[in-house]
Design an enzyme around this catalytic site. Structure first.
Site, PDB file in Angstrom:
ATOM      1  N   GLY A 103      -4.994  -3.462  -4.003  1.00  9.23           N
ATOM      2  CA  GLY A 103      -5.786  -2.254  -3.762  1.00  9.23           C
ATOM      3  C   GLY A 103      -6.439  -2.253  -2.392  1.00  9.23           C
ATOM      4  O   GLY A 103      -6.850  -1.216  -1.882  1.00  9.23           O
ATOM      5  N   ASP A 136     -12.344   1.866  -2.201  1.00  8.50           N
ATOM      6  CA  ASP A 136     -12.149   2.304  -0.814  1.00  8.50           C
ATOM      7  C   ASP A 136     -11.178   1.467   0.010  1.00  8.50           C
ATOM      8  O   ASP A 136     -10.909   1.777   1.171  1.00  8.50           O
ATOM      9  CB  ASP A 136     -13.512   2.355  -0.102  1.00  8.50           C
ATOM     10  CG  ASP A 136     -14.204   0.997  -0.080  1.00  8.50           C
ATOM     11  OD1 ASP A 136     -13.591  -0.010  -0.502  1.00  8.50           O
ATOM     12  OD2 ASP A 136     -15.367   0.936   0.366  1.00  8.50           O
ATOM     13  N   ARG A 194      -5.389 -13.533   5.445  1.00  7.10           N
ATOM     14  CA  ARG A 194      -5.083 -14.751   4.714  1.00  7.10           C
ATOM     15  C   ARG A 194      -3.592 -15.033   4.790  1.00  7.10           C
ATOM     16  O   ARG A 194      -2.791 -14.141   5.047  1.00  7.10           O
ATOM     17  CB  ARG A 194      -5.625 -14.695   3.294  1.00  7.10           C
ATOM     18  CG  ARG A 194      -5.269 -13.462   2.537  1.00  7.10           C
ATOM     19  CD  ARG A 194      -6.001 -13.454   1.206  1.00  7.10           C
ATOM     20  NE  ARG A 194      -5.572 -12.352   0.391  1.00  7.10           N
ATOM     21  CZ  ARG A 194      -6.086 -12.080  -0.797  1.00  7.10           C
ATOM     22  NH1 ARG A 194      -7.037 -12.838  -1.297  1.00  7.10           N
ATOM     23  NH2 ARG A 194      -5.645 -11.067  -1.502  1.00  7.10           N
ATOM     24  N   ASP A 271      -4.364 -11.863 -12.627  1.00  5.10           N
ATOM     25  CA  ASP A 271      -3.944 -11.358 -11.308  1.00  5.10           C
ATOM     26  C   ASP A 271      -4.486 -12.242 -10.192  1.00  5.10           C
ATOM     27  O   ASP A 271      -4.121 -12.056  -9.026  1.00  5.10           O
ATOM     28  CB  ASP A 271      -4.419  -9.912 -11.098  1.00  5.10           C
ATOM     29  CG  ASP A 271      -5.921  -9.767 -11.271  1.00  5.10           C
ATOM     30  OD1 ASP A 271      -6.429 -10.114 -12.347  1.00  5.10           O
ATOM     31  OD2 ASP A 271      -6.589  -9.323 -10.316  1.00  5.10           O
ATOM     32  N   ASP A 281      -7.632 -15.571  -3.994  1.00  5.60           N
ATOM     33  CA  ASP A 281      -8.605 -14.514  -4.252  1.00  5.60           C
ATOM     34  C   ASP A 281     -10.026 -15.048  -4.410  1.00  5.60           C
ATOM     35  O   ASP A 281     -10.568 -15.145  -5.510  1.00  5.60           O
ATOM     36  CB  ASP A 281      -8.226 -13.695  -5.497  1.00  5.60           C
ATOM     37  CG  ASP A 281      -7.520 -12.410  -5.085  1.00  5.60           C
ATOM     38  OD1 ASP A 281      -7.229 -12.263  -3.888  1.00  5.60           O
ATOM     39  OD2 ASP A 281      -7.280 -11.563  -5.949  1.00  5.60           O
TER      40      ASP A 281
HETATM   41  P1  AMP Z   1     -10.340  -8.687  -7.744  1.00  8.06           P
HETATM   42  O1  AMP Z   1     -11.482  -8.631  -8.698  1.00  8.06           O
HETATM   43  O2  AMP Z   1     -10.737  -8.875  -6.311  1.00  8.06           O
HETATM   44  O3  AMP Z   1      -9.266  -9.631  -8.145  1.00  8.06           O
HETATM   45  O4  AMP Z   1      -9.684  -7.218  -7.752  1.00  8.06           O
HETATM   46  C1  AMP Z   1      -9.136  -6.626  -8.887  1.00  8.06           C
HETATM   47  C2  AMP Z   1      -8.365  -5.389  -8.482  1.00  8.06           C
HETATM   48  O5  AMP Z   1      -9.225  -4.443  -7.863  1.00  8.06           O
HETATM   49  C3  AMP Z   1      -7.226  -5.634  -7.506  1.00  8.06           C
HETATM   50  O6  AMP Z   1      -6.191  -4.758  -7.842  1.00  8.06           O
HETATM   51  C4  AMP Z   1      -7.860  -5.293  -6.183  1.00  8.06           C
HETATM   52  O7  AMP Z   1      -6.907  -4.918  -5.225  1.00  8.06           O
HETATM   53  C5  AMP Z   1      -8.749  -4.117  -6.559  1.00  8.06           C
HETATM   54  N1  AMP Z   1      -9.876  -3.948  -5.655  1.00  8.06           N
HETATM   55  C6  AMP Z   1     -10.986  -4.714  -5.547  1.00  8.06           C
HETATM   56  N2  AMP Z   1     -11.816  -4.249  -4.595  1.00  8.06           N
HETATM   57  C7  AMP Z   1     -11.222  -3.154  -4.067  1.00  8.06           C
HETATM   58  C8  AMP Z   1     -11.561  -2.212  -3.045  1.00  8.06           C
HETATM   59  N3  AMP Z   1     -12.702  -2.301  -2.359  1.00  8.06           N
HETATM   60  N4  AMP Z   1     -10.691  -1.232  -2.790  1.00  8.06           N
HETATM   61  C9  AMP Z   1      -9.552  -1.106  -3.475  1.00  8.06           C
HETATM   62  N5  AMP Z   1      -9.166  -1.945  -4.437  1.00  8.06           N
HETATM   63  C10 AMP Z   1      -9.987  -2.961  -4.748  1.00  8.06           C
HETATM   64 MG    MG Z   2      -7.662 -10.164  -7.313  1.00  9.15          MG
END
Ligand code: AMP
Ligand code: MG
Length: 519
Positions: A103, A136, A194, A271, A281
């Site tokens: 995202g 965003d 990264r 994920d 991550d």
């Molecule tokens: P995470 O908790 O970082 O593993 O993120 C979980 C999901 O949310 C993944 O698909 C990320 O790409 C998406 N995500 C987290 N933060 C954002 C952001 N600011 N904008 C878009 N997608 C996000």
């Molecule tokens: Mg993630």
């Protein structure tokens, strides 16, 4: 412009999404969507890893050029770069979440580096993608700095991890409500680049499996075998079997290393688990300071403590079971899936025992040692003792006259030293007696312990100090800290402040012991 050799196999060998737009959608039948980073206002390089740059084939001068900052903030691309966001799903906090995807991560390309290795370059925070949902696509400086530091620190500690090439400020502001409690504020934005041989996660396989898209699932598995596990040989069936077992073993070894260094990932959703067994991550991760198996830095997880320090081994297995569940359709004989899960448990147990013994300076972890180790951890927890400093000072113990004073600097509450003295002295006597049975000279034993018990770890409050300074435009704290973390096992005179236990002011401060998924 540097001359890098790109070989974008993820794009070349897997099916892509034909829709070039970034609007949020379900992407079916495709492993990725091509998407360009969204330009930012004023890219500025804040920090980089000379080691990673050299591996890729970039000189210091190239990284410090204006051109680099533009490319690694997403404002331009070098020839051979062909940006994409990949498509995956995942189980979040134990529940199937459907499609997630990159995202806010955008891969620029796969470089064959100066070291001959494959390095996928991935920007985190480079703007919206089809997988951004309502968010965003951006990242704030505090979270990008934390990811930059910890990935490089983990590597120096000897823990498998994705690496970080650069940290670039965007010059744009990003609005975040850090604790989801109505206190949104504008923060400086930043982008980390990264680097890893592969960013494929368990969730990449779970998504097509959940959609009953067997052709895509099979393509992903065979691609992973071909690109990321070329060492496996035999028939396709044999290779797939060996692969799953290997993923289980790597995950076991990875989590045993996390337990050794006191790393708490914080969001071990499927994920966020790498198919290569790398730490991936870095979000609301944290470092265990007072020993406490129930500790987690992630405020989002305070209630269930699913991802607390002591839960990590069991969650590793849970995640592998979810992966096995996704792969089952490709395994007519399910025995290797069961075998892999069993192997996870046995490899973790063996590796954890080996590392635990080494931390105490013992050759093996027999019954006596195991009991001593358990007693030690019980005392650490009871008396609020810093686990990193406790092991480091244990190596200083005079085995012929063990004294509790040796461990005193690791105590958070000085009054516990006197209060707990009887138990501690008994334990130290028993430990010394056991350790004296070791025929190695004291100096050798000590050096071996110091080589496995780090002195410098990315403590949560130190990250916050580096962030506070960087937000004011001062990256000197970050630079000095990072230089220290590159040699985590060596005493570095003048760098004592980077080894100090958490000060009292940081006990309850946001960012120091409490973090959230907001980043
Ligand atoms: P995470 O908790 O970082 O593993 O993120 C979980 C999901 O949310 C993944 O698909 C990320 O790409 C998406 N995500 C987290 N933060 C954002 C952001 N600011 N904008 C878009 N997608 C996000
Ligand atoms: Mg993630």
């Amino acid at each position: 412009m540097p001359d890098l050799a790109f070989d974008n196999r993820f794009l070349a060998e897997l099916p892509g999404d034909p829709d070039p737009s970034t609007h949020t959608r379900q992407v079916l039948g495709a492993a990725y969507s091509r998407v360009l980073p969204t330009p930012v206002a004023a890219p500025k390089l804040l920090a980089y890893s000379a080691e990673v740059a050299a591996a890729i084939g970039l000189s210091g001068a190239q990284v410090e050029s204006e051109d680099f900052a533009q490319v690694f903030a997403g404002n331009a691309q070098w020839p051979g770069m062909d940006p994409w966001a990949s498509n995956y799903g995942g189980h979040q906090f134990g529940h199937w979440a459907g499609q997630l995807g990159d995202g806010r991560a955008i891969s620029l390309g796969e470089v064959i580096g100066a070291d001959g290795q494959r390095h996928e370059l991935q920007l985190k925070g480079a703007g919206r993608t089809p997988y951004s949902r309502h968010a965003d696509g951006r990242a704030v400086l505090r979270s990008s700095l934390r990811e930059f530091v910890c990935s490089e620190a983990m590597h120096a500690l000897g823990v498998p991890t994705t690496r970080a090439l650069s940290l670039v400020a965007t010059g744009d502001e990003v609005v975040r409500d850090m604790f989801y409690n109505g206190n949104a504020r504008a923060e400086p934005g930043a982008i980390v680049c990264r680097v890893a041989p592969s960013f494929i996660r368990f969730g990449h396989f779970e998504l097509p499996a959940s959609r009953k898209d067997l052709p895509l699932l099979e393509k992903l598995v065979d691609f992973t075998l071909a690109r990321d596990y070329p060492q496996l040989t035999g028939s396709m069936e044999q290779r797939r079997a060996a692969w799953f077992i290997e993923v289980c073993e790597r995950t076991a070894r990875l989590i045993a290393q996390w337990m050794r260094v006191g790393f708490v990932h914080g969001v071990m959703n499927t994920d966020n688990l790498s198919i290569l067994g790398l730490t991936i991550d870095y979000g609301p991760y944290g470092w265990l300071e007072p020993f406490d198996p129930q500790w987690t830095p992630n405020t989002t997880d305070f209630e269930g403590r699913r991802y607390a320090y002591g839960q990590q081994p069991q969650i590793g297995q849970w995640n592998l079971s979810a992966l096995a569940g996704a792969l089952v359709a490709l395994f007519p004989d399910q025995a290797p899936l069961h075998e892999g899960l069993k192997r996870y448990a046995s490899v973790f147990a063996a590796e954890h025992a080996r590392l635990t013994a080494a931390r105490f300076g013992w050759p093996t972890l027999g019954e006596v040692e195991l009991e001593l180790a358990q007693d030690f951890f019980r005392l650490l927890q009871r008396d609020e003792v810093d686990v990193t400093l406790a092991f480091r000072h244990l190596a200083d113990l005079d085995l012929s006259a063990p004294a509790m004073g040796t461990l005193a600097p690791a105590f958070y509450a000085p009054e516990r030293i006197a209060k707990g003295a009887v138990d501690w002295n008994a334990w130290l006597q028993a430990y010394a007696a056991r350790s004296l049975a070791d025929p190695r000279p004291a100096s050798e034993r000590r050096a071996a312990m110091d080589a496995i018990n780090p002195l410098y770890v990315p403590r949560n409050y130190l990250a916050q100090l580096a962030i506070d300074a960087a937000e004011q435009g001062d990256v000197s704290v970050l630079q000095q800290w990072m230089a220290t973390l590159r040699q985590p096992y060596c005493v570095q005179p003048g760098r004592e402040r980077f080894a100090a236990r958490r000060p009292e002011w940081a006990r309850e401060r946001a960012g120091c012991s409490m973090l959230s998924c907001s980043s």
